[in-house]
Design a protein around this motif. Structure first.
Motif, PDB file in Angstrom:
ATOM      1  N   ARG A  44     100.078 -51.804  63.070  1.00  0.00           N
ATOM      2  CA  ARG A  44      99.705 -50.657  63.807  1.00  0.00           C
ATOM      3  C   ARG A  44     100.493 -50.285  65.116  1.00  0.00           C
ATOM      4  O   ARG A  44     100.971 -51.390  65.776  1.00  0.00           O
ATOM      5  N   GLU A  45     100.912 -49.117  65.377  1.00  0.00           N
ATOM      6  CA  GLU A  45     101.576 -48.986  66.541  1.00  0.00           C
ATOM      7  C   GLU A  45     101.076 -48.923  67.929  1.00  0.00           C
ATOM      8  O   GLU A  45     100.557 -47.783  68.355  1.00  0.00           O
ATOM      9  N   ILE A  46     100.662 -50.156  68.373  1.00  0.00           N
ATOM     10  CA  ILE A  46      99.892 -50.262  69.652  1.00  0.00           C
ATOM     11  C   ILE A  46     100.838 -50.596  70.803  1.00  0.00           C
ATOM     12  O   ILE A  46     102.082 -51.445  70.212  1.00  0.00           O
ATOM     13  N   VAL A  47     101.077 -49.807  71.859  1.00  0.00           N
ATOM     14  CA  VAL A  47     102.158 -50.138  72.717  1.00  0.00           C
ATOM     15  C   VAL A  47     102.211 -51.290  73.535  1.00  0.00           C
ATOM     16  O   VAL A  47     103.217 -52.017  73.539  1.00  0.00           O
ATOM     17  N   SER A  48     101.262 -51.634  73.829  1.00  0.00           N
ATOM     18  CA  SER A  48     101.009 -52.788  74.718  1.00  0.00           C
ATOM     19  C   SER A  48      99.549 -53.321  74.851  1.00  0.00           C
ATOM     20  O   SER A  48      98.618 -52.655  74.651  1.00  0.00           O
ATOM     21  N   ILE A  49      99.329 -54.667  75.436  1.00  0.00           N
ATOM     22  CA  ILE A  49      97.978 -54.905  76.026  1.00  0.00           C
ATOM     23  C   ILE A  49      97.257 -53.760  76.974  1.00  0.00           C
ATOM     24  O   ILE A  49      96.332 -53.581  76.865  1.00  0.00           O
ATOM     25  N   GLY A  50      98.512 -53.556  77.791  1.00  0.00           N
ATOM     26  CA  GLY A  50      97.821 -52.403  78.930  1.00  0.00           C
ATOM     27  C   GLY A  50      97.195 -51.194  78.306  1.00  0.00           C
ATOM     28  O   GLY A  50      96.648 -50.497  78.980  1.00  0.00           O
ATOM     29  N   THR A  51      97.737 -50.762  77.101  1.00  0.00           N
ATOM     30  CA  THR A  51      97.074 -49.573  76.548  1.00  0.00           C
ATOM     31  C   THR A  51      96.517 -49.778  75.307  1.00  0.00           C
ATOM     32  O   THR A  51      95.912 -48.695  74.745  1.00  0.00           O
ATOM     33  N   MET A  52      96.254 -50.914  75.026  1.00  0.00           N
ATOM     34  CA  MET A  52      95.210 -51.127  73.640  1.00  0.00           C
ATOM     35  C   MET A  52      93.939 -50.389  73.835  1.00  0.00           C
ATOM     36  O   MET A  52      93.467 -50.456  74.801  1.00  0.00           O
ATOM     37  N   GLU A  53      93.234 -50.115  72.756  1.00  0.00           N
ATOM     38  CA  GLU A  53      91.944 -49.570  73.122  1.00  0.00           C
ATOM     39  C   GLU A  53      91.208 -50.695  72.297  1.00  0.00           C
ATOM     40  O   GLU A  53      91.266 -51.615  71.633  1.00  0.00           O
ATOM     41  N   PRO A  54      89.759 -50.528  72.558  1.00  0.00           N
ATOM     42  CA  PRO A  54      88.705 -51.723  72.112  1.00  0.00           C
ATOM     43  C   PRO A  54      88.865 -51.843  70.628  1.00  0.00           C
ATOM     44  O   PRO A  54      88.542 -52.787  70.158  1.00  0.00           O
ATOM     45  N   THR A  55      88.846 -50.724  69.946  1.00  0.00           N
ATOM     46  CA  THR A  55      89.194 -51.014  68.497  1.00  0.00           C
ATOM     47  C   THR A  55      90.421 -51.799  67.878  1.00  0.00           C
ATOM     48  O   THR A  55      90.386 -51.746  66.855  1.00  0.00           O
ATOM     49  N   ASP A  56      91.361 -51.840  68.911  1.00  0.00           N
ATOM     50  CA  ASP A  56      92.663 -52.740  68.622  1.00  0.00           C
ATOM     51  C   ASP A  56      92.273 -54.104  68.660  1.00  0.00           C
ATOM     52  O   ASP A  56      93.111 -55.053  68.309  1.00  0.00           O
ATOM     53  N   ALA A  57      90.934 -54.426  69.179  1.00  0.00           N
ATOM     54  CA  ALA A  57      90.918 -56.018  69.517  1.00  0.00           C
ATOM     55  C   ALA A  57      90.852 -56.853  68.167  1.00  0.00           C
ATOM     56  O   ALA A  57      91.405 -57.830  68.279  1.00  0.00           O
ATOM     57  N   ALA A  58      90.375 -56.392  67.049  1.00  0.00           N
ATOM     58  CA  ALA A  58      90.449 -57.297  65.884  1.00  0.00           C
ATOM     59  C   ALA A  58      91.965 -57.527  65.459  1.00  0.00           C
ATOM     60  O   ALA A  58      92.137 -58.742  65.032  1.00  0.00           O
ATOM     61  N   VAL A  59      92.965 -56.503  65.374  1.00  0.00           N
ATOM     62  CA  VAL A  59      94.047 -56.892  65.046  1.00  0.00           C
ATOM     63  C   VAL A  59      95.025 -57.659  66.005  1.00  0.00           C
ATOM     64  O   VAL A  59      95.673 -58.488  65.834  1.00  0.00           O
ATOM     65  N   VAL A  60      94.693 -57.400  67.359  1.00  0.00           N
ATOM     66  CA  VAL A  60      95.258 -58.369  68.305  1.00  0.00           C
ATOM     67  C   VAL A  60      94.655 -59.742  68.244  1.00  0.00           C
ATOM     68  O   VAL A  60      95.499 -60.642  68.279  1.00  0.00           O
ATOM     69  N   GLY A  61      93.338 -59.960  67.810  1.00  0.00           N
ATOM     70  CA  GLY A  61      92.974 -61.357  67.609  1.00  0.00           C
ATOM     71  C   GLY A  61      93.741 -62.029  66.330  1.00  0.00           C
ATOM     72  O   GLY A  61      93.907 -62.913  66.181  1.00  0.00           O
ATOM     73  N   ARG A  62      94.006 -61.032  65.489  1.00  0.00           N
ATOM     74  CA  ARG A  62      94.728 -61.582  64.356  1.00  0.00           C
ATOM     75  C   ARG A  62      96.117 -61.851  64.632  1.00  0.00           C
ATOM     76  O   ARG A  62      96.653 -62.894  63.988  1.00  0.00           O
ATOM     77  N   CYS A  63      96.866 -61.398  65.364  1.00  0.00           N
ATOM     78  CA  CYS A  63      98.143 -61.578  65.950  1.00  0.00           C
ATOM     79  C   CYS A  63      98.048 -62.829  66.689  1.00  0.00           C
ATOM     80  O   CYS A  63      98.966 -63.753  66.284  1.00  0.00           O
ATOM     81  N   LEU A  64      97.086 -63.291  67.536  1.00  0.00           N
ATOM     82  CA  LEU A  64      97.112 -64.652  67.889  1.00  0.00           C
ATOM     83  C   LEU A  64      96.832 -65.516  67.051  1.00  0.00           C
ATOM     84  O   LEU A  64      97.553 -66.666  67.200  1.00  0.00           O
ATOM     85  N   ALA A  65      96.158 -65.486  66.101  1.00  0.00           N
ATOM     86  CA  ALA A  65      95.892 -66.499  65.011  1.00  0.00           C
ATOM     87  C   ALA A  65      97.176 -66.531  64.163  1.00  0.00           C
ATOM     88  O   ALA A  65      97.507 -67.924  63.780  1.00  0.00           O
ATOM     89  N   VAL A  66      98.010 -65.618  64.113  1.00  0.00           N
ATOM     90  CA  VAL A  66      99.274 -65.587  63.399  1.00  0.00           C
ATOM     91  C   VAL A  66     100.395 -66.501  64.338  1.00  0.00           C
ATOM     92  O   VAL A  66     101.274 -67.158  63.942  1.00  0.00           O
ATOM     93  N   CYS A  67     100.122 -66.069  65.705  1.00  0.00           N
ATOM     94  CA  CYS A  67     100.703 -66.855  66.655  1.00  0.00           C
ATOM     95  C   CYS A  67     101.025 -68.484  66.375  1.00  0.00           C
ATOM     96  O   CYS A  67     101.689 -69.470  66.427  1.00  0.00           O
ATOM     97  N   ARG A  68      99.562 -68.809  66.180  1.00  0.00           N
ATOM     98  CA  ARG A  68      99.237 -70.048  66.074  1.00  0.00           C
ATOM     99  C   ARG A  68      99.781 -70.871  64.802  1.00  0.00           C
ATOM    100  O   ARG A  68     100.182 -71.963  64.761  1.00  0.00           O
ATOM    101  N   GLN A  69      99.586 -69.971  63.837  1.00  0.00           N
ATOM    102  CA  GLN A  69     100.167 -70.226  62.416  1.00  0.00           C
ATOM    103  C   GLN A  69     102.050 -70.543  62.498  1.00  0.00           C
ATOM    104  O   GLN A  69     102.206 -71.436  61.993  1.00  0.00           O
ATOM    105  N   VAL A  70     102.372 -69.716  62.739  1.00  0.00           N
ATOM    106  CA  VAL A  70     103.691 -69.773  62.979  1.00  0.00           C
ATOM    107  C   VAL A  70     104.431 -70.869  63.608  1.00  0.00           C
ATOM    108  O   VAL A  70     105.434 -71.343  63.496  1.00  0.00           O
ATOM    109  N   ALA A  71     103.629 -71.067  64.854  1.00  0.00           N
ATOM    110  CA  ALA A  71     104.008 -72.143  65.505  1.00  0.00           C
ATOM    111  C   ALA A  71     103.764 -73.488  64.808  1.00  0.00           C
ATOM    112  O   ALA A  71     104.815 -74.355  64.860  1.00  0.00           O
ATOM    113  N   GLU A  72     102.737 -73.550  64.213  1.00  0.00           N
ATOM    114  CA  GLU A  72     102.418 -74.869  63.404  1.00  0.00           C
ATOM    115  C   GLU A  72     103.650 -74.927  62.377  1.00  0.00           C
ATOM    116  O   GLU A  72     104.029 -75.877  62.038  1.00  0.00           O
ATOM    117  N   ASP A  73     103.817 -73.726  61.605  1.00  0.00           N
ATOM    118  CA  ASP A  73     104.676 -73.804  60.370  1.00  0.00           C
ATOM    119  C   ASP A  73     106.253 -74.257  60.952  1.00  0.00           C
ATOM    120  O   ASP A  73     106.954 -74.780  60.352  1.00  0.00           O
TER     121      ASP A  73
END
Ligand code: 5GP
Length: 111
Positions: A44-73
């Motif tokens: 989804r085209e979210i510009v930045s944390i500074g412009t994210m909407e409350p409805t973007d929180a779930a996908v931002v959380g998923r991004c962080l979970a993927v950060c953890r996964q790719v670091a482990e991989d």
């Protein structure tokens, strides 16, 4: 607003993709600052944390979970996750992205 990352999502330009699901993409940074430097982005085209909407929180959380996964991989036990929000903070691509950086010692504070 379309960015270079939008072109990567749409496969209009190549990238070294290391993870993909329906909402999140991760690929190697073209100009790595460390042995491991992966960018994790929402499709989804979210510009930045500074412009994210409350409805973007779930996908931002998923991004962080993927950060953890790719670091482990990538075999990292210690790593840094950074997101620059706004040009004054160093953001140069205006599509939200998390840098996953590791594989060398990292000092603090950042510049
Ligand atoms: P920012 O400065 O916005 O926090 O980070 C943008 C990052 O995107 C930079 O680390 C830069 O190297 C990376 N980047 C810019 N263009 C491309 C590209 O076309 N492909 C890939 N893989 N990375 C890119």
């Amino acid at each position: 607003m379309s960015t270079i990352f939008g072109k990567i999502i749409r496969r209009e330009i190549p990238a070294d993709i290391v993870y993909e699901d329906d909402e999140v993409l991760a690929f190697k940074d073209i100009n790595p600052v460390a042995p491991v430097h992966i960018l994790v982005i929402p499709k989804r085209e979210i510009v930045s944390i500074g412009t994210m909407e409350p409805t973007d929180a779930a996908v931002v959380g998923r991004c962080l979970a993927v950060c953890r996964q790719v670091a482990e991989d990538a075999g990292l036990s210690d790593f840094r996750v950074v997101t620059n929000s706004g040009a004054g903070a160093g953001q140069s691509v205006f599509h939200l992205h998390f840098h996953v950086v590791g594989g060398r010692g990292l000092s603090w504070p950042p510049g």
